[in-house]
Enzyme design. Structure first.
Site, PDB file in Angstrom:
ATOM      1  N   ARG A 235       0.852  -1.178   0.000  1.00 24.05           N
ATOM      2  CA  ARG A 235       0.000   0.000   0.000  1.00 24.05           C
ATOM      3  C   ARG A 235       0.894   1.235   0.000  1.00 24.05           C
ATOM      4  O   ARG A 235       2.014   1.222   0.510  1.00 24.05           O
ATOM      5  CB  ARG A 235      -0.906   0.053   1.248  1.00 24.05           C
ATOM      6  N   GLU A 264      -1.779   8.339  -3.746  1.00 26.47           N
ATOM      7  CA  GLU A 264      -2.139   7.999  -5.132  1.00 26.47           C
ATOM      8  C   GLU A 264      -3.576   8.417  -5.414  1.00 26.47           C
ATOM      9  O   GLU A 264      -4.418   8.444  -4.517  1.00 26.47           O
ATOM     10  CB  GLU A 264      -1.940   6.496  -5.382  1.00 26.47           C
ATOM     11  N   HIS A 282      -1.070   0.795  -9.631  1.00 24.95           N
ATOM     12  CA  HIS A 282      -1.847  -0.034  -8.699  1.00 24.95           C
ATOM     13  C   HIS A 282      -2.619  -1.115  -9.465  1.00 24.95           C
ATOM     14  O   HIS A 282      -3.850  -1.217  -9.371  1.00 24.95           O
ATOM     15  CB  HIS A 282      -2.801   0.841  -7.885  1.00 24.95           C
TER      16      HIS A 282
END
Length: 329
Positions: A235, A264, A282
């Site tokens: 993460r 992000e 991601h």
């Protein structure tokens, strides 16, 4: 019918499944701002989300909300204390993405170690004139030491892949895994500092929490070998992106592969100009079969949590099972 919000674009056939049970409000566009999310949830009994922040402010605005299904294994976007206080069921989608995420982590590590992105950009810029003995010299993967920080399901899947590369596997976790798992994986437990000193390739697969924030910062990067690589498929916020950008620009570590970022979809601007870094948006779980499995599992969780379907009242993956069957306060 109970009303639900599907807060993000997902596979239309999964939405149609949900419409068999619920009156569905589907946001098939960009992520909703928090105020709009709260407004859309005001009359809803449940929601299917994918990274949307759900906390006490949402519960105050949505008095009927009883269950929220996250289409992800990580749930740092959920304030679980607020869920428990409100009596709202939270669910996630573990296991179905383990192998796809491990595959991608391996690919990202390999690309960083072998300077794939850097050399491709150089080629595309028309700089390739002739073969050179020292052209893009990089790190070996086969026979090297893999350091895994976070030996959960995905970490263990990575360790299994390392056997095919004859790698030594070391790991750090909040607690040691069972001896039989260590033996099966050929994995050695080390302190985090010792792992960082010894590993040729460090891969991060820990869940995000206040405790794991900046697990890798300037001090940790200083422990790594100058020839080492760092890969983050966990993460954003697990790594101090500013400190990592400095380490890459100053060539204090060899390379990095990053699929997740602090804040992000924004990316630290110095990472965008850093040498020897592979950046992806991601997408570690982004195979069609895996994302479909995640969407269907999130739907299964929501259907059951709201008392419908064959598992009524017993969702497959409750994060806070203690609130099941308890009316929202």
């Amino acid at each position: 019918m109970q009303k639900i919000l599907v807060a993000r674009p997902i596979f239309p056939d999964v939405v149609e499944r949900l419409r068999q049970y619920f009156d569905v409000d589907w946001n098939d566009g960009p992520a909703l701002p928090l105020d709009e999310l709260a407004r859309r949830l005001a009359d809803k009994d449940g929601a299917l989300t994918a990274g949307d922040r759900i906390d006490s402010a949402i519960f105050a605005a949505a008095p009927r909300l009883r269950a929220v299904a996250n289409m992800a294994v990580g749930y740092n976007n959920f304030d679980i204390d607020a869920f428990n206080a409100a009596g709202v069921v939270a669910t996630n989608t573990p296991d179905v993405l383990n192998e796809a995420t491990a595959d991608f982590g391996w690919a990202l590590m390999m690309a960083a170690a072998r300077r794939v992105t850097e050399s491709e950009h150089w080629l595309r810029a028309g700089k390739w004139g002739a073969w050179r003995y020292d052209g893009f010299l990089s790190a070996d993967v086969y026979g090297s030491t893999l350091g895994i920080i976070g030996m959960g399901r995905i970490g263990q899947a990575l360790a299994r892949r390392a056997r095919g590369f004859s790698m030594r596997v070391v790991y750090h976790n909040r607690s040691r895994v069972a001896p039989q798992i260590e033996a099966e994986l050929g994995a050695q437990y080390l302190s985090k500092d010792d792992l960082l000193r010894q590993a040729d390739h460090v891969v991060l697969v820990v869940p995000y929490s206040v405790q794991s924030h900046h697990t890798i910062g300037a001090a940790e990067l200083a422990l790594m070998k100058p020839t080492a690589t760092l890969t983050n498929i966990a993460r954003g916020g697990i790594v101090d992106d500013a400190a990592l950008a400095d380490a890459l620009h100053e060539r204090r570590i060899a390379a990095a592969g990053l699929d997740v970022f602090e804040g992000e979809p924004s990316v630290h601007p110095r990472l965008l100009t850093a040498p020897s870094v592979v950046l992806t948006p991601h997408i570690a779980s982004a195979t069609e079969s895996t994302r479909r499995a995640m969407a269907n599992l999130a739907a299964d969780n929501l259907i059951a949590a709201l008392g419908m379907g064959p598992r009524a009242g017993q969702p497959p993956n409750p994060i806070n099972p203690e609130v099941l069957g308890r009316a929202r306060s």
